[in-house]
Design an enzyme around this catalytic site. Structure first.
Site, PDB file in Angstrom:
ATOM      1  N   GLU A 108      -5.054  -8.564   0.923  1.00 28.65           N
ATOM      2  CA  GLU A 108      -5.726  -8.191   2.184  1.00 28.65           C
ATOM      3  C   GLU A 108      -7.209  -8.000   1.937  1.00 28.65           C
ATOM      4  OE1 GLU A 108      -4.240  -4.846   4.403  1.00 28.65           O
ATOM      5  OE2 GLU A 108      -2.154  -5.471   4.126  1.00 28.65           O
TER       6      GLU A 108
ATOM      7  N   GLU B 204       0.810  -1.222   0.000  1.00 29.89           N
ATOM      8  CA  GLU B 204       0.000   0.000   0.000  1.00 29.89           C
ATOM      9  C   GLU B 204       0.849   1.281   0.000  1.00 29.89           C
ATOM     10  OE1 GLU B 204      -2.724  -0.374   3.289  1.00 29.89           O
ATOM     11  OE2 GLU B 204      -3.798  -2.018   2.378  1.00 29.89           O
TER      12      GLU B 204
HETATM   13  O1  IFM Z   1      -4.035  -2.917   9.259  1.00 28.14           O
HETATM   14  C1  IFM Z   1      -3.991  -2.426   7.960  1.00 28.14           C
HETATM   15  C2  IFM Z   1      -2.806  -2.988   7.226  1.00 28.14           C
HETATM   16  O2  IFM Z   1      -1.612  -2.723   7.869  1.00 28.14           O
HETATM   17  C3  IFM Z   1      -2.724  -2.386   5.838  1.00 28.14           C
HETATM   18  N1  IFM Z   1      -3.985  -2.500   5.155  1.00 28.14           N
HETATM   19  C4  IFM Z   1      -5.177  -2.127   5.837  1.00 28.14           C
HETATM   20  C5  IFM Z   1      -5.246  -2.780   7.206  1.00 28.14           C
HETATM   21  C6  IFM Z   1      -6.526  -2.355   7.942  1.00 28.14           C
HETATM   22  O3  IFM Z   1      -6.549  -0.969   8.095  1.00 28.14           O
END
Ligand code: IFM
Length: 455
Positions: free
Chosen positions: A360, A165
């Site tokens: 994710e 990200e």
């Molecule tokens: O916890 C975070 C993660 O570190 C990166 N992506 C989003 C998740 C939830 O906010």
């Protein structure tokens, strides 16, 4: 004790036969042990000590104490029946990578594929002091870090993700200041974004030069969706602008070798330039194997403010986020599974030939521990169920999605929200550090088993 009424496990017949099931975490969010084995301070150690930066003044000093409980945590991963575990390497631990040696060995001994991410936001503070990601040199230092980790682990790790990200690292870290290091300069945010992408390209180049066998290379992006709030030209324009800053600014140079012209124009209007030098875009656009999609929610946009103005005081067009009127998670994020299908199909259409993997997806809810210690987190199970069904639908309609990693294995340090927001399949009691499977953990295991059994 799991109640009889819990949501039924899914059978996801449209997922590919060799689909990879996994769970994900990140170093600073779970490891703790911040002063051990030569670990140097990171920007999150500093930021979490800034008064008011983190809810409740929480820090990652102890987090889930995963650094000391790793073998037991690997047993939890195994109990889920997943194929793979996605974790990140703490750059501040570069002086002693033996923890990751042990983690990888433990995973392999338990039949779990290690997926290593090279950067999940914990920049060494010394590099921030030298200018951080807005400083071009940080990209070269990241390539050095990638080479060090790769040399050590490439014999046992097949899949390396460069960045997690970069929008969060760049924009939240340097433009809005919500994340470490907490700077508030849009130009610094754009400088950081470009140097993160450059670092990705340099890291790929460095790893490929060291390869003794083929590996799979991934970059994980924030992949939300931006839809117009209404079918007005002005709202379509606002959604397109939001998509430009959130996704195309990253994915276009990675895949098309150019920054999107409309974003460059909008930035220039605000006096912001992207610090591109000759050769950068060739480095950034070199091939990688899969796009990691981190999806949590979709967003709607209006091109007018509450008063109906189309431009703000500085003359910039209005891009106003309006959450869809739907149920929310504890993060106040709208629950929009159909947008997930939309996203995966859109990526398939606009960036053809790029396999996708969900690196994710998950949700925070205010979990309640029942008197008998069980956690009946139906909301999380329903969220996961709807989003997995959305992935299966995208596959049925032609998207090439290779895997799904649930965020997250454990409740953990949720950045500026501290420990208040819980995303885990396993509950963590932060007083005792005991882990307890939530109902969603059982559901996830059963869904994986059922889907595999249907083949
Ligand atoms: O916890 C975070 C993660 O570190 C990166 N992506 C989003 C998740 C939830 O906010």
């Amino acid at each position: 004790m799991i109640p009889a009424t819990r949501p039924a496990p899914l059978t996801l017949t449209h997922l590919p036969r060799d689909f990879t099931w996994g769970v994900a975490t990140a170093s600073y969010q779970i490891e703790g042990a911040v002063a051990e084995d030569g670990r140097v301070p990171s920007i999150w150690d500093t930021f979490s000590r800034t008064p008011g930066a983190i809810a409740n003044g929480d820090t990652g000093d102890v987090a889930c104490d995963h650094y000391h409980r790793m073998p037991a945590d690997v047993a939890l991963i195994k109990s889920l029946g997943v194929d793979a575990y996605r974790f990140s390497i703490a750059w501040p631990r570069a002086a002693d990578l033996s923890f990751y040696d042990r983690l990888v060995d433990e995973l392999l001994a338990n039949g779990i594929q290690p997926w290593a991410t090279l950067y999940h936001w914990d920049l060494p503070q010394a590099l921030e002091d030298a200018g951080g990601w807005p400083n071009r040199d940080t990209a070269y230092r990241f390539a050095d870090h990638a080479a060090t980790v790769f040399e050590r682990l490439q014999d046992r790790v097949d899949t390396f993700t460069t960045l997690n990200e970069p929008w969060c690292s760049a924009w939240l870290g340097y433009a809005t200041g919500v994340h470490a290091p907490g700077r508030r300069s849009p130009q610094a945010g754009i400088d950081a974004a470009h140097h993160l992408l450059l670092g990705h390209g340099l890291a790929l180049q460095a790893m490929r030069a060291l390869e003794t066998r083929p590996h799979t290379y991934v970059i994980s992006l924030n992949t939300g969706t931006a839809n117009p709030i209404a079918d007005r030209t002005i709202d379509h324009g606002a959604a397109y602008r939001a998509d430009g800053m959130g996704l195309r600014l990253y994915l276009d140079p990675l895949r098309h070798g150019a920054y999107p012209a409309d974003v460059v124009r909008d930035l220039a209007y605000q006096g912001i330039t992207i610090p591109v030098r000759d050769g950068d875009l060739e480095l950034i656009s070199q091939p990688f194997d899969m796009l990691g999609c981190n999806f949590y929610f979709g967003q709607n946009y209006a091109g007018t403010d509450e008063a109906g103005n189309t431009h703000d005081a500085s003359g910039a067009p209005v891009v106003r986020a309006i959450m869809p009127d739907t149920p929310r998670t504890a993060m106040d994020w709208a629950i929009t599974p159909s947008r997930f299908t939309q996203l995966l199909l859109r990526l398939t259409r606009d960036y053809p030939g790029l396999p996708l993997v969900v690196t994710e997806n998950g949700a925070a809810f205010d979990d309640v521990v029942a008197p008998d210690g069980s956690i009946h987190d139906d909301s999380r199970t329903e969220y996961l169920s709807a989003h997995l069904a959305a992935v299966a639908e995208a596959c049925a309609r032609g998207a090439d999605v290779r895997g799904y990693f649930c965020w997250s294995l454990l409740d953990n340090f949720e950045w500026s929200q501290g420990y208040a927001k819980r995303f885990g399949l396993f509950h963590v009691d932060y007083d005792t550090l005991a882990r307890t499977p939530k109902q969603s953990a059982h559901w996830f295991r059963e869904t994986i088993e059922r889907t595999r059994g249907s083949r």
